[in-house]
Design a protein around this motif. Structure first.
Motif, PDB file in Angstrom:
ATOM      1  N   GLU A 169       9.790 -23.367 -22.176  1.00  0.00           N
ATOM      2  CA  GLU A 169       9.213 -22.037 -22.252  1.00  0.00           C
ATOM      3  C   GLU A 169       8.124 -21.951 -23.322  1.00  0.00           C
ATOM      4  O   GLU A 169       7.091 -21.304 -23.127  1.00  0.00           O
ATOM      5  CB  GLU A 169      10.304 -21.000 -22.532  1.00  0.00           C
ATOM      6  CG  GLU A 169      11.289 -20.779 -21.392  1.00  0.00           C
ATOM      7  CD  GLU A 169      12.270 -21.921 -21.209  1.00  0.00           C
ATOM      8  OE1 GLU A 169      12.444 -22.722 -22.167  1.00  0.00           O
ATOM      9  OE2 GLU A 169      12.851 -22.036 -20.118  1.00  0.00           O
ATOM     10  N   THR A 170       8.354 -22.607 -24.454  1.00  0.00           N
ATOM     11  CA  THR A 170       7.365 -22.591 -25.537  1.00  0.00           C
ATOM     12  C   THR A 170       6.068 -23.261 -25.103  1.00  0.00           C
ATOM     13  O   THR A 170       4.970 -22.753 -25.349  1.00  0.00           O
ATOM     14  CB  THR A 170       7.925 -23.295 -26.780  1.00  0.00           C
ATOM     15  OG1 THR A 170       9.112 -22.626 -27.210  1.00  0.00           O
ATOM     16  CG2 THR A 170       6.913 -23.291 -27.917  1.00  0.00           C
ATOM     17  N   VAL A 171       6.178 -24.423 -24.456  1.00  0.00           N
ATOM     18  CA  VAL A 171       4.988 -25.131 -23.992  1.00  0.00           C
ATOM     19  C   VAL A 171       4.280 -24.324 -22.918  1.00  0.00           C
ATOM     20  O   VAL A 171       3.043 -24.216 -22.904  1.00  0.00           O
ATOM     21  CB  VAL A 171       5.360 -26.531 -23.469  1.00  0.00           C
ATOM     22  CG1 VAL A 171       4.133 -27.244 -22.886  1.00  0.00           C
ATOM     23  CG2 VAL A 171       5.969 -27.368 -24.580  1.00  0.00           C
ATOM     24  N   GLN A 172       5.050 -23.720 -22.005  1.00  0.00           N
ATOM     25  CA  GLN A 172       4.450 -22.904 -20.944  1.00  0.00           C
ATOM     26  C   GLN A 172       3.692 -21.718 -21.526  1.00  0.00           C
ATOM     27  O   GLN A 172       2.567 -21.414 -21.113  1.00  0.00           O
ATOM     28  CB  GLN A 172       5.541 -22.404 -19.987  1.00  0.00           C
ATOM     29  CG  GLN A 172       5.006 -21.669 -18.765  1.00  0.00           C
ATOM     30  CD  GLN A 172       4.335 -22.596 -17.778  1.00  0.00           C
ATOM     31  OE1 GLN A 172       4.963 -23.500 -17.248  1.00  0.00           O
ATOM     32  NE2 GLN A 172       3.048 -22.389 -17.529  1.00  0.00           N
ATOM     33  N   ALA A 173       4.298 -21.034 -22.510  1.00  0.00           N
ATOM     34  CA  ALA A 173       3.659 -19.871 -23.120  1.00  0.00           C
ATOM     35  C   ALA A 173       2.355 -20.266 -23.808  1.00  0.00           C
ATOM     36  O   ALA A 173       1.344 -19.551 -23.728  1.00  0.00           O
ATOM     37  CB  ALA A 173       4.605 -19.208 -24.109  1.00  0.00           C
ATOM     38  N   ALA A 174       2.357 -21.413 -24.500  1.00  0.00           N
ATOM     39  CA  ALA A 174       1.148 -21.866 -25.184  1.00  0.00           C
ATOM     40  C   ALA A 174       0.050 -22.215 -24.179  1.00  0.00           C
ATOM     41  O   ALA A 174      -1.133 -21.895 -24.395  1.00  0.00           O
ATOM     42  CB  ALA A 174       1.467 -23.066 -26.062  1.00  0.00           C
ATOM     43  N   LEU A 175       0.425 -22.861 -23.081  1.00  0.00           N
ATOM     44  CA  LEU A 175      -0.559 -23.185 -22.050  1.00  0.00           C
ATOM     45  C   LEU A 175      -1.126 -21.915 -21.425  1.00  0.00           C
ATOM     46  O   LEU A 175      -2.347 -21.802 -21.210  1.00  0.00           O
ATOM     47  CB  LEU A 175       0.079 -24.063 -20.976  1.00  0.00           C
ATOM     48  CG  LEU A 175       0.373 -25.520 -21.366  1.00  0.00           C
ATOM     49  CD1 LEU A 175       1.290 -26.171 -20.347  1.00  0.00           C
ATOM     50  CD2 LEU A 175      -0.938 -26.315 -21.480  1.00  0.00           C
TER      51      LEU A 175
END
Length: 468
Positions: A169-175
């Motif tokens: 979720e963290t990586v998705q939000a940053a992308l």
């Protein structure tokens, strides 16, 4: 999401039923403790790759971190650095740890705690690729062309240091925000390219809803559908890329252990075409199974029903070991090519052996005798372990379903019909997300219906529905 009452119990009875080990023996623990006293003892034989800004991407709260990744764009395409925990640096062949890991096969995941393959001092400590810690690893570097096809692979022992621990979720939000970590900024591009190649290979990806159990703040359990975001799918493609590279190395060397699945026969595919037609889903004559499934909207009831039917095409998965003559089957129909498990050695037994083969072959060395000696038993050990893991997972979900629904007998629910038979159907209740059998006649497969909960047996983990 529906929660159980606070009285929802633990899984001790289930652990006893499946005879899951409660702890490790003193000899295993002693060997593990001794192995971590000097984890960098073999540093001189390793490449120093601690300068690589690797990151890990796992479910929230994970401690057994098998993989760390760095993706770089190159003039020709991409360079993927994939560091994998080096369990062979800690597990002495033929020792107590080795024997116990063979007995267990893999980590079993239960809502109230895991049954790990290796003692936590290794799986959550010295072997885990925790951020900021120097760790022994097996470092894969895979060069690809502009469309994501591998052009060169190297694999060697190294020292690595993960710089960050992320969850999906963290990586998705940053992308999504346009601020990705530099180490995974290229993940969406190569992930999409690899998925396109998978479709061309004929890989079959089923997007059936997954049930998930979470802890409740009041002491019970929460049942929900587990969302799978794009990052999780792209990250899986990196693991598949590595596993396919490993399979190629082993096949060319004539020694290895592969994950295999036979291709479905023409009759099964024709049956699926008839099923799609019955569900009112247009399937172009020129489209392969993989191409067709990639066009479906997984949120539509008819798509869910067809995904459920497609599971019949993916039967007969196993592990195939060979040493000399290649076996008749070397491919995996679900992946669309040859594939081997090498990316999760903390959690899965076979990866340690397959990795040692790849290291030896690429270095021009003989495959270690202890690896060759194990090839005869590893497939059987893994098959038994996979079956047990699937039964444990299903039993946990069945138990929470029974707890969740225990006080709702007589209630009505919305559901999707996944498979229909003459007098019953397999349904997916939408809230709470429950997979169950439902009594009745003439079910409209791939459509939403109303169902009534008729009985719950908490002890037997059974729930019963009828068409309302």
């Amino acid at each position: 999401m529906i929660r159980t009452p606070a009285a929802g119990g633990d899984f001790a009875r289930l652990r006893a039923e499946f005879v899951l080990p409660e702890s490790f023996g003193p000899d295993v623990l002693a060997e593990a403790e001794a192995a971590v006293l000097d984890p960098l003892a073999s540093a001189a034989a390793r490449e120093d790759a601690t300068h690589l800004p690797l990151v890990t991407i796992d479910p929230p709260g994970s401690k057994d971190l098998d993989q760390a990744v760095l993706i770089e764009r190159t003039r020709a395409g991409f360079r993927v650095h994939y560091a994998i925990a080096d369990l062979a640096a800690f597990v002495r062949p033929g020792g107590a740890l080795d024997r116990e890991s063979r007995r267990r096969g893999q980590t079993m995941y239960l809502p109230d705690g895991n049954v790990p393959l290796h003692p936590p001092v290794l799986s959550e400590g010295a072997a885990s690729l925790l951020p900021g810690e120097i760790r022994p690893a097996v470092l894969w570097t895979i060069e690809t062309d502009g469309i994501g096809e591998p052009t060169a692979t190297t694999v060697r022992r190294a020292l690595v240091r993960s710089t960050e621990q992320f969850d999906y979720e963290t990586v998705q939000a940053a992308l999504d925000a346009g601020t990705p970590h530099p180490s995974v900024a290229a993940l969406p591009e190569i992930g999409r390219l690899r998925r396109e190649l998978a479709i061309r290979r004929g890989a079959i990806e089923l997007q059936l809803p997954e049930q998930e159990i979470n802890g409740d703040p009041d002491g019970g359990w929460a049942l929900a559908q587990r969302p799978r975001n794009s990052v999780e799918g792209w990250n899986a493609e990196i693991s598949l890329l590595t596993g396919m590279a490993a399979a190629k190395i082993m096949i060319e060397a004539g020694v290895g252990v592969l994950r295999t699945l036979p291709d479905p026969d023409g009759t099964a595919v024709e049956w699926l075409r008839r099923s799609a037609d019955a569900l009112g889903i247009a399937w172009p004559a020129e489209a392969t199974v993989s191409e067709f499934l990639a066009t479906l909207d997984p949120g539509k009831p008819a798509s869910m029903a067809l995904y459920a039917d497609t599971t019949r095409l993916l039967r007969g998965a196993g592990y195939t070991a060979f040493d000399g003559e290649l076996p008749a089957l070397t491919t995996h129909a679900g992946i669309g090519g040859a594939y081997a498990h090498v990316t999760a050695p903390i959690r899965r037994l076979v990866d340690r052996f397959a990795t040692e083969i790849c290291l030896a072959v690429t270095a021009g060395r003989e495959v270690p005798g202890w690896v060759r000696a194990a090839l005869g038993e590893v497939p059987e050990l893994m098959t038994a372990s996979d079956l047990l893991a699937a039964r444990v997972e299903r039993a946990c979900i069945d138990q929470v379903e029974a707890w969740v629904l225990a006080e709702r007998v007589g209630g009505e629910f919305g559901a999707v019909v996944l498979r229909a038979e003459e007098t019953r159907a397999e349904i997916l209740v939408e809230d709470p997300p429950v997979m169950a059998k439902c009594a009745g006649e003439k079910f409209p497969e791939g459509e939403r219906i109303a169902v009534r909960l008729t009985a719950v047996d908490v002890e037997k983990r059974k729930v019963s529905f009828e068409r309302a």
